[in-house]
Design a protein around this motif. Structure first.
Motif, PDB file in Angstrom:
ATOM      1  N   VAL A 168      61.320   8.897   0.894  1.00 12.98           N
ATOM      2  CA  VAL A 168      62.016  10.010   1.540  1.00 12.98           C
ATOM      3  C   VAL A 168      63.336  10.296   0.837  1.00 12.98           C
ATOM      4  N   CYS A 169      63.991   9.266   0.330  1.00 11.70           N
ATOM      5  CA  CYS A 169      65.174   9.510  -0.522  1.00 11.70           C
ATOM      6  C   CYS A 169      64.805  10.426  -1.691  1.00 11.70           C
ATOM      7  N   ALA A 170      63.671  10.136  -2.314  1.00 10.44           N
ATOM      8  CA  ALA A 170      63.214  10.978  -3.420  1.00 10.44           C
ATOM      9  C   ALA A 170      62.904  12.388  -2.943  1.00 10.44           C
ATOM     10  N   LEU A 171      62.296  12.517  -1.759  1.00 13.10           N
ATOM     11  CA  LEU A 171      61.982  13.848  -1.231  1.00 13.10           C
ATOM     12  C   LEU A 171      63.254  14.655  -0.995  1.00 13.10           C
ATOM     13  N   GLY A 172      64.271  14.038  -0.393  1.00 13.10           N
ATOM     14  CA  GLY A 172      65.527  14.743  -0.177  1.00 13.10           C
ATOM     15  C   GLY A 172      66.166  15.195  -1.475  1.00 13.10           C
ATOM     16  N   SER A 173      66.071  14.363  -2.479  1.00 19.41           N
ATOM     17  CA  SER A 173      66.603  14.721  -3.791  1.00 19.41           C
ATOM     18  C   SER A 173      65.848  15.897  -4.402  1.00 19.41           C
ATOM     19  N   LEU A 174      64.534  15.831  -4.352  1.00 18.82           N
ATOM     20  CA  LEU A 174      63.728  16.874  -4.983  1.00 18.82           C
ATOM     21  C   LEU A 174      63.888  18.212  -4.283  1.00 18.82           C
ATOM     22  N   MET A 175      63.858  18.205  -2.941  1.00 10.58           N
ATOM     23  CA  MET A 175      63.969  19.469  -2.224  1.00 10.58           C
ATOM     24  C   MET A 175      65.343  20.104  -2.405  1.00 10.58           C
ATOM     25  N   SER A 176      66.364  19.286  -2.599  1.00  9.41           N
ATOM     26  CA  SER A 176      67.713  19.811  -2.776  1.00  9.41           C
ATOM     27  C   SER A 176      67.986  20.268  -4.203  1.00  9.41           C
ATOM     28  N   PHE A 177      67.398  19.566  -5.196  1.00  8.93           N
ATOM     29  CA  PHE A 177      67.828  19.782  -6.573  1.00  8.93           C
ATOM     30  C   PHE A 177      66.773  20.353  -7.514  1.00  8.93           C
ATOM     31  N   LEU A 178      65.525  20.432  -7.094  1.00  4.72           N
ATOM     32  CA  LEU A 178      64.544  21.070  -7.994  1.00  4.72           C
ATOM     33  C   LEU A 178      64.930  22.502  -8.355  1.00  4.72           C
TER      34      LEU A 178
END
Length: 478
Positions: free
Chosen positions: A299-309
């Motif tokens: 989920v840490c990775a998901l938050g990163s991806l959704m914010s920064f992709l």
């Protein structure tokens, strides 16, 4: 007796995909099939079921509210960067949003003790939708963070009330499917509206996107408040059960039938008691350690991806990757729910899905990492991003559903509200932490965003042997 659905043990529960689990549970209890739209639980309590008006209203409200909330998690970091805040500021907007979400989730049990869950859902929708208009006033970081904090409060109310209502409204043997369909209502607006919002920002600007998001959030207010409307006018105080079986002779069958339930429509009280919600701090750590651990890093990775992709990929690649990721999340969550009900057992997918998330996050670290396309440009980067988004989305979606259902099973129906709060607090804390960590690492160490994704890939892979040491096994408790 419980107001929540419970699973039958596997030796007595039908696993045939052609035989509804609710009908099997009712037959095993020696009672008649409940009327259409309801499902009688094994303890003599009627749950509305997946085809009921209330469950469909819940899905509609969830779609509207998450249609407002989810796109903003990708748009607001763009707005912060537009105002000159840099990667650190962009990550802070998501982190603060999730911090207030978690703080609200901690208090939601007390709120649900006094206010029906449907009202909490409608109030949360109001706090998510209306403040979206405030973003348009200025892109200054302090103001943007303040608006995000207010919206996070509404998000905290919605996440706990919504998932607990989904469990409350499901019949026996339907919990996995109920949470799966609830996951579809959560994920479908992300699949459609997140890429659309990122595209619209580039084409028509931020203000129209903020306006549409506000309208969707406001639509969720009446829809959420209408769930179980009129069925618990005493604001959730326990009612005394009328003696007699649920379906003994003529008369209505369902939540409003005499003797149909022994506890209120609220989703926070222990079954058959008039006490308050089961506290999160009282949950069994030993049983929940592995699901929580396997959820955290992905989920840490998901938050990163959704914010920064949208910032890490080329303009033509970001909407496609976000569309693929969001759609795959929905499919993965729904499919895991169907499997858990039809095949039996939970926890089977947690470790494999966490591994898929680690691999996909590592792939994102390679996207655009070459010297010719340092920020995700080029056809090869677009193809790789879409493939990574597909793998990550399927794994993350199944992981969301499987961890939540496993936690429900491992603790029993009397702790549904506490589990709902604990799961959502874990998810939202990790989501915000992932965005904050990525922004801070990228800005502090002058790294590219793909390199920051690589840090999260390593963290995600590191939890796998730890979870294995906890002897993770599927659980059939319930």
């Amino acid at each position: 007796m419980s107001t929540f659905p419970t699973r039958r043990p596997h030796p007595t529960r039908s696993t045939s995909p052609d035989q509804p689990s609710a009908a099997a549970a009712v037959a095993l209890e020696g009672r008649s099939e409940p009327a259409s739209g309801t499902a009688a639980t094994p303890g003599g309590v009627a749950a509305p079921g997946l085809a009921s008006r209330d469950f469909l209203l819940l899905l509609a409200a969830t779609f509207a509210v998450f249609g407002s909330a989810t796109p903003m998690l990708s748009v607001v970091p763009l707005w912060a960067e537009h105002g000159g805040s840099g990667h650190g500021g962009a990550g802070a907007t998501t982190a603060v949003h999730m911090a207030t979400t978690v703080a609200t989730q901690i208090a939601t049990g007390r709120i649900l003790r006094r206010i029906p869950a449907s009202w909490v859902l409608g109030g949360g929708a109001l706090l998510i939708g209306l403040p979206c208009l405030g973003y348009a006033l200025t892109a200054a970081l302090p103001w943007t963070v303040a608006v995000s904090a207010l919206r996070g409060t509404g998000f905290g109310l919605v996440t706990v009330a919504g998932s607990a209502l989904a469990a409350r409204l499901a019949g026996p043997g339907q919990r996995g499917r109920a949470l799966g369909w609830y996951g579809v209502a959560v994920g479908l607006p992300a699949a459609v509206l997140v890429p659309a919002a990122v595209w619209a920002v580039a084409e028509v600007g931020f203000v129209p996107v903020f306006s549409v998001s506000a309208a969707l959030g406001m639509l969720g207010v009446p829809l959420g408040a209408a769930v179980l409307a009129g069925r618990d006018p005493s604001r959730g105080r326990p009612r005394t059960r009328t003696s007699g079986p649920v379906a003994s002779g003529p008369g209505p069958v369902g939540p409003d039938a005499p003797g149909a339930r022994t506890a209120p429509v609220r989703t926070d009280s222990a079954p058959g008691t008039s006490g308050g919600p089961v506290p999160v701090r009282g949950l069994p750590v030993r049983l929940l350690a592995a699901p929580v651990l396997l959820l955290l890093a992905p989920v840490c990775a998901l938050g990163s991806l959704m914010s920064f992709l949208p910032l890490a990929l080329a303009p033509q690649a970001a909407p496609v990757a976000l569309l693929t990721l969001s759609a795959a999340l929905t499919v993965g969550r729904w499919a895991a729910g169907e499997w858990s009900d039809r095949r039996g057992g939970t926890g089977r997918f947690m470790a494999p899905c966490a591994a898929l998330c680690a691999l996909a996050t590592a792939a994102f670290a390679l996207v655009g990492g070459g010297p010719a396309a340092p920020e995700g440009g080029g056809a090869a980067g677009t193809v790789a991003a879409v493939a990574a988004a597909l793998v990550f989305g399927l794994g993350m979606g199944a992981l969301q559903n499987d961890t939540l259902v496993a936690m429900f099973h491992r603790t029993g129906p009397e702790r549904h509200a506490a589990i709902s709060a604990a799961w959502n607090m874990t998810f939202d804390s990790a989501y915000g932490a992932g965005a904050l960590l990525t922004g801070a690492v990228a800005q502090t160490f002058s790294l590219s965003l793909p390199a920051a994704f690589g840090v999260l890939a390593v963290l995600t892979a590191a939890v796998l042997p730890v979870a294995a040491a906890l002897r993770l096994r599927p659980s059939h408790q319930g």
